[in-house]
Design an enzyme around this catalytic site. Structure first.
Site, PDB file in Angstrom:
ATOM      1  N   LYS A   1     -30.039  26.307   4.735  1.00 41.60           N
ATOM      2  CA  LYS A   1     -29.884  24.845   4.784  1.00 41.60           C
ATOM      3  C   LYS A   1     -29.482  24.397   6.177  1.00 41.60           C
ATOM      4  O   LYS A   1     -28.654  25.028   6.822  1.00 41.60           O
ATOM      5  CB  LYS A   1     -28.811  24.420   3.765  1.00 41.60           C
ATOM      6  CG  LYS A   1     -28.567  22.915   3.710  1.00 41.60           C
ATOM      7  CD  LYS A   1     -27.653  22.548   2.549  1.00 41.60           C
ATOM      8  CE  LYS A   1     -26.202  22.739   2.883  1.00 41.60           C
ATOM      9  NZ  LYS A   1     -25.311  22.365   1.769  1.00 41.60           N
TER      10      LYS A   1
ATOM     11  N   ARG B   1     -27.922  20.881   7.680  1.00 44.16           N
ATOM     12  CA  ARG B   1     -27.437  19.547   7.324  1.00 44.16           C
ATOM     13  C   ARG B   1     -27.655  18.611   8.506  1.00 44.16           C
ATOM     14  O   ARG B   1     -27.187  18.856   9.610  1.00 44.16           O
ATOM     15  CB  ARG B   1     -25.955  19.597   6.933  1.00 44.16           C
ATOM     16  CG  ARG B   1     -25.409  18.259   6.487  1.00 44.16           C
ATOM     17  CD  ARG B   1     -24.006  18.378   5.911  1.00 44.16           C
ATOM     18  NE  ARG B   1     -23.973  18.986   4.590  1.00 44.16           N
ATOM     19  CZ  ARG B   1     -24.309  18.371   3.471  1.00 44.16           C
ATOM     20  NH1 ARG B   1     -24.714  17.107   3.498  1.00 44.16           N
ATOM     21  NH2 ARG B   1     -24.229  18.983   2.310  1.00 44.16           N
TER      22      ARG B   1
ATOM     23  N   HIS C   1     -15.295  29.296   5.467  1.00 44.40           N
ATOM     24  CA  HIS C   1     -16.519  29.715   6.124  1.00 44.40           C
ATOM     25  C   HIS C   1     -16.176  30.554   7.346  1.00 44.40           C
ATOM     26  O   HIS C   1     -16.147  31.764   7.308  1.00 44.40           O
ATOM     27  CB  HIS C   1     -17.347  28.469   6.472  1.00 44.40           C
ATOM     28  CG  HIS C   1     -18.696  28.791   7.024  1.00 44.40           C
ATOM     29  ND1 HIS C   1     -19.439  27.893   7.770  1.00 44.40           N
ATOM     30  CD2 HIS C   1     -19.434  29.914   6.962  1.00 44.40           C
ATOM     31  CE1 HIS C   1     -20.570  28.467   8.124  1.00 44.40           C
ATOM     32  NE2 HIS C   1     -20.595  29.670   7.650  1.00 44.40           N
TER      33      HIS C   1
ATOM     34  N   ARG D   1     -13.805  22.118   4.743  1.00 41.95           N
ATOM     35  CA  ARG D   1     -15.096  22.289   5.422  1.00 41.95           C
ATOM     36  C   ARG D   1     -15.014  22.033   6.919  1.00 41.95           C
ATOM     37  O   ARG D   1     -15.779  22.579   7.691  1.00 41.95           O
ATOM     38  CB  ARG D   1     -16.156  21.393   4.766  1.00 41.95           C
ATOM     39  CG  ARG D   1     -16.627  21.959   3.426  1.00 41.95           C
ATOM     40  CD  ARG D   1     -17.593  21.048   2.708  1.00 41.95           C
ATOM     41  NE  ARG D   1     -16.896  19.957   2.035  1.00 41.95           N
ATOM     42  CZ  ARG D   1     -17.484  19.074   1.242  1.00 41.95           C
ATOM     43  NH1 ARG D   1     -18.779  19.151   1.030  1.00 41.95           N
ATOM     44  NH2 ARG D   1     -16.794  18.122   0.662  1.00 41.95           N
ATOM     45  N   GLN D   2     -14.076  21.184   7.359  1.00 39.82           N
ATOM     46  CA  GLN D   2     -13.946  20.892   8.794  1.00 39.82           C
ATOM     47  C   GLN D   2     -13.010  21.950   9.388  1.00 39.82           C
ATOM     48  O   GLN D   2     -11.820  21.715   9.598  1.00 39.82           O
ATOM     49  CB  GLN D   2     -13.387  19.477   8.989  1.00 39.82           C
ATOM     50  CG  GLN D   2     -13.256  19.036  10.442  1.00 39.82           C
ATOM     51  CD  GLN D   2     -14.554  18.556  11.072  1.00 39.82           C
ATOM     52  OE1 GLN D   2     -15.524  18.275  10.373  1.00 39.82           O
ATOM     53  NE2 GLN D   2     -14.595  18.475  12.392  1.00 39.82           N
TER      54      GLN D   2
ATOM     55  N   ASP E   1     -23.326  26.628  -6.916  1.00 40.06           N
ATOM     56  CA  ASP E   1     -22.707  26.271  -5.639  1.00 40.06           C
ATOM     57  C   ASP E   1     -21.205  26.103  -5.846  1.00 40.06           C
ATOM     58  O   ASP E   1     -20.742  25.959  -6.973  1.00 40.06           O
ATOM     59  CB  ASP E   1     -23.325  24.969  -5.092  1.00 40.06           C
ATOM     60  CG  ASP E   1     -23.302  24.922  -3.561  1.00 40.06           C
ATOM     61  OD1 ASP E   1     -22.646  25.775  -2.927  1.00 40.06           O
ATOM     62  OD2 ASP E   1     -23.938  24.014  -2.995  1.00 40.06           O
TER      63      ASP E   1
ATOM     64  N   GLY F   1       0.796  -1.228   0.000  1.00 39.05           N
ATOM     65  CA  GLY F   1       0.000   0.000   0.000  1.00 39.05           C
ATOM     66  C   GLY F   1       0.822   1.269   0.000  1.00 39.05           C
ATOM     67  O   GLY F   1       0.270   2.362  -0.184  1.00 39.05           O
ATOM     68  N   GLU F   2       2.124   1.158   0.230  1.00 39.71           N
ATOM     69  CA  GLU F   2       2.960   2.358   0.121  1.00 39.71           C
ATOM     70  C   GLU F   2       3.125   2.738  -1.357  1.00 39.71           C
ATOM     71  O   GLU F   2       2.820   1.943  -2.250  1.00 39.71           O
ATOM     72  CB  GLU F   2       4.341   2.102   0.747  1.00 39.71           C
ATOM     73  CG  GLU F   2       4.287   1.898   2.249  1.00 39.71           C
ATOM     74  CD  GLU F   2       5.675   1.677   2.853  1.00 39.71           C
ATOM     75  OE1 GLU F   2       6.673   1.692   2.100  1.00 39.71           O
ATOM     76  OE2 GLU F   2       5.751   1.472   4.078  1.00 39.71           O
TER      77      GLU F   2
HETATM   78  C1  R5P Z   1     -21.678  23.331   1.618  1.00 42.77           C
HETATM   79  O1  R5P Z   1     -21.825  24.240   2.351  1.00 42.77           O
HETATM   80  C2  R5P Z   1     -21.318  23.467   0.182  1.00 42.77           C
HETATM   81  O2  R5P Z   1     -21.435  24.763  -0.270  1.00 42.77           O
HETATM   82  C3  R5P Z   1     -22.155  22.544  -0.661  1.00 42.77           C
HETATM   83  O3  R5P Z   1     -23.487  23.009  -0.688  1.00 42.77           O
HETATM   84  C4  R5P Z   1     -22.137  21.143  -0.127  1.00 42.77           C
HETATM   85  O4  R5P Z   1     -20.818  20.731   0.070  1.00 42.77           O
HETATM   86  C5  R5P Z   1     -22.828  20.212  -1.065  1.00 42.77           C
HETATM   87  O5  R5P Z   1     -22.804  18.934  -0.512  1.00 42.77           O
HETATM   88  P1  R5P Z   1     -23.789  17.823  -1.031  1.00 42.77           P
HETATM   89  O6  R5P Z   1     -23.687  17.797  -2.504  1.00 42.77           O
HETATM   90  O7  R5P Z   1     -23.263  16.563  -0.379  1.00 42.77           O
HETATM   91  O8  R5P Z   1     -25.147  18.154  -0.545  1.00 42.77           O
END
Ligand code: R5P
Length: 296
Positions: free
Chosen positions: A189, A191, A127, A92-93, A216, A37-38
């Site tokens: 939104k 999630r 963000h 995102r994290q 988006d 796997g390397e």
């Molecule tokens: C999140 O804030 C992003 O702007 C996208 O809306 C998000 O990553 C889309 O994810 P998914 O297609 O899994 O709903």
């Protein structure tokens, strides 16, 4: 100037397009997997300034090879290694949403800052952290906007309503809509899981009898756009299309988007795939030149 571009097999044509736009030679980084796997990584040439091109979708496997390639380039004499990662993962994290979670953005950003002399990317998902410079401290960091590329394929004459599915999409939607004088709807939104979103679209009534174009930064599972599409069609939109900077969706997820009523999905070539049709080489080349990142 002694500069060259280095890419990987999975995005050979995108790397070649960027090299051509820059007037540089393009070399492919060779990767040979070992049975355990390397990976054995080998760069085939040297350059004082090395542009290393790799989009970081599927990042866990790609990151290690990327760092090995950067190290090999320096061993061959590179004085500057610039990472061009049109899609930057782990953005995102940006906080620990639950106790014990790693702040991935900080960790991956720190790693890239330690191994590269500059970073260029497209529409990173920032963000709570406002600038890319904070993510990769101490090195020049360019966050390019794909909004002009997305705007360029819109048929403004149809007067579509641009729809951002959540507050994070607002900058892209407004950047595209404003110069064209188009109407905008921005959703709210929540999630609830990887593939579960609740969506409200305040002001959705203006789409009745009109075409809607979802905009988006990232399409991942596609569930955000599916939720928005269902509501737009129920509200009387005559059709729905989607435009995104980065499309990470699998074939099955793209099929689900079409089944939900999205007539067409278009994305930039930041991540290779069937809907990635909008070239990014010109935009990136202009930025590399404009910011002097090719100089030795
Ligand atoms: C999140 O804030 C992003 O702007 C996208 O809306 C998000 O990553 C889309 O994810 P998914 O297609 O899994 O709903």
């Amino acid at each position: 100037m002694n500069a060259a571009l280095f890419g990987f097999a999975e995005s050979a044509s995108q790397a070649a397009a960027l090299a051509q736009a820059l007037g540089l030679a393009c070399h492919e980084v060779a990767v040979r997997p070992f049975p355990d796997g390397e990976s054995l990584v080998r760069v085939p040439a040297a350059a004082e300034t090395a542009i290393l091109y790799r989009s970081l979708d599927n990042p866990d496997a790609k990151l290690v090879e990327l760092l090995l390639a950067a190290s090999a380039l320096r061993d061959l004499g590179a004085r500057r290694v610039v990472l061009v990662a049109p899609y930057l993962a782990y953005m995102r994290q940006d906080m620990a949403f639950n106790p014990g979670e790693a702040v991935s953005q900080r960790v991956i950003g720190g790693l890239l800052a330690a191994h590269f002399d500059a970073l260029v990317t497209l529409d990173p998902h920032l963000h709570r952290i406002a600038t890319l410079g904070e993510v990769v401290p101490g090195i020049p960091a360019l966050a390019l906007s794909a909004a002009p590329l997305l705007a360029g394929v819109l048929d403004a004459g149809e007067r579509p309503v641009l729809v951002g599915p959540d507050s994070e999409s607002r900058p892209w939607v407004e950047a595209i809509a404003a110069p064209l004088g188009l109407d905008v709807v921005v959703g709210e939104k929540v999630r609830n899981g990887d593939r579960a979103v609740d969506l409200a679209l305040p002001g959705i009534g203006i789409v009745t009898g009109r075409k809607a174009v979802l905009v988006d930064d990232v399409i991942s599972s596609g569930m955000t756009l599916i939720a928005a599409t269902r509501q737009l069609l129920a509200a009387g939109a005559t059709g729905v299309e989607a435009l995104a900077t980065h499309c990470l969706a699998s074939g099955d997820d793209l099929a689900a988007l079409h089944a939900a009523g999205v007539a067409r999905v278009r994305a930039t070539q930041s991540v290779p795939g069937p809907v990635a049709t909008l070239p990014v080489a010109g935009l990136i080349a202009q930025a590399l030149h404009g910011h002097g990142l090719l100089a030795g």
